[in-house]
Design an enzyme around this catalytic site. Structure first.
Site, PDB file in Angstrom:
ATOM      1  N   LYS A   1      20.626 -10.347   7.264  1.00  0.00           N
ATOM      2  CA  LYS A   1      20.297  -9.993   5.889  1.00  0.00           C
ATOM      3  C   LYS A   1      19.860  -8.531   5.828  1.00  0.00           C
ATOM      4  O   LYS A   1      19.373  -7.977   6.810  1.00  0.00           O
ATOM      5  CB  LYS A   1      19.167 -10.894   5.366  1.00  0.00           C
ATOM      6  CG  LYS A   1      19.515 -12.384   5.335  1.00  0.00           C
ATOM      7  CD  LYS A   1      18.358 -13.196   4.810  1.00  0.00           C
ATOM      8  CE  LYS A   1      18.657 -14.689   4.833  1.00  0.00           C
ATOM      9  NZ  LYS A   1      19.798 -15.043   3.951  1.00  0.00           N
TER      10      LYS A   1
ATOM     11  N   HIS B   1      29.616 -20.846  10.170  1.00  0.00           N
ATOM     12  CA  HIS B   1      30.611 -19.898   9.675  1.00  0.00           C
ATOM     13  C   HIS B   1      31.219 -19.064  10.798  1.00  0.00           C
ATOM     14  O   HIS B   1      32.425 -19.112  11.020  1.00  0.00           O
ATOM     15  CB  HIS B   1      29.996 -18.980   8.613  1.00  0.00           C
ATOM     16  CG  HIS B   1      30.970 -18.008   8.027  1.00  0.00           C
ATOM     17  ND1 HIS B   1      32.107 -18.402   7.355  1.00  0.00           N
ATOM     18  CD2 HIS B   1      30.994 -16.647   8.023  1.00  0.00           C
ATOM     19  CE1 HIS B   1      32.786 -17.338   6.957  1.00  0.00           C
ATOM     20  NE2 HIS B   1      32.139 -16.263   7.356  1.00  0.00           N
TER      21      HIS B   1
END
Length: 230
Positions: free
Chosen positions: A90, A4
């Protein structure tokens, strides 16, 4: 990073394509990935958020990173000596994809010496283009203030979602948004040397922007950009 963020970097740094078809775009993205100088150990910080090892299915001794920050350069005439910083993780304060481009400082910068203007791209809804400049503040003195000219676009519920768009393109044979096989292989060649335990794993608290060690990567360039909620 591999599937990504490197594609985001390639889209940002590519030269204008010679045509409008998908292969013209993918050719230019491929040129950028081939020119990425592989980051060394000093340009990599891996992190794991506190209590990650208490999650179901996670080994008590897991050294899998939940955060990564990298500094690297692109070996091309246009981007020579320009640092690129990317980070992902995260349990960060905000979930979004945002790009901040800091322009070169102008020769005369009486209003705010030492910092160039910036362009901000938010790629997740609300999709945002922001042009951040220093402008003269009201009053007689030669003082400045930050001002961002912002354009927002919210796709809304009626438009296709990200994965709906990809599935529709796949069924129609539209390849523009898909990474080509050679680009996937080159992207893996960039990250493969830094996988595993080849760099230290630092702990960070959930809800923060990662381990403090990552701040050293951008210390000479003004620090990390911290996206807001909108």
């Amino acid at each position: 990073v591999q599937n990504h963020l490197l594609q985001v970097v390639a889209q940002l740094a590519m030269e204008p394509p010679v045509g409008t078809g998908p292969e013209a775009l993918r050719d230019e993205r491929m040129k950028v990935l081939r020119a990425v100088r592989h980051p060394d150990r000093k340009g990599i910080v891996r992190g794991q958020y506190r209590d990650y090892r208490d999650e179901d299915g996670v080994s008590a001794g897991s050294d899998i990173e939940t955060y990564a920050a990298l500094r690297f350069e692109i070996d091309s005439w246009r981007w020579a000596d320009v640092p690129f910083y990317i980070r992902t993780g995260k349990c960060l304060p905000v979930t979004t994809t945002e790009v901040l481009v800091t322009l070169k400082r102008p020769p005369l910068a009486n209003l705010h010496p030492g910092r160039g203007n910036r362009v901000r791209f938010r790629l997740t809804p609300p999709i945002t283009l922001g042009i951040d400049t220093r402008v003269k503040a009201a009053g007689e003195g030669l003082e400045s203030k930050d001002m961002e000219l912002t354009a927002l676009y919210d796709p809304g519920a009626a438009e296709l979602g990200d994965y709906e768009r990809l599935l529709t393109d796949a069924m129609q044979g539209e390849a523009t948004l898909f990474a080509r096989q050679d680009a996937v292989e080159v992207a893996w060649s960039i990250v493969e040397p830094i996988l595993g335990d080849r760099t230290p794993l630092y702990e960070y608290a959930p809800g923060t922007w990662g381990p403090p060690e990552a701040d050293k990567l951008t210390a000479h360039d003004g620090g990390w950009h911290k996206p807001g909620e909108a």
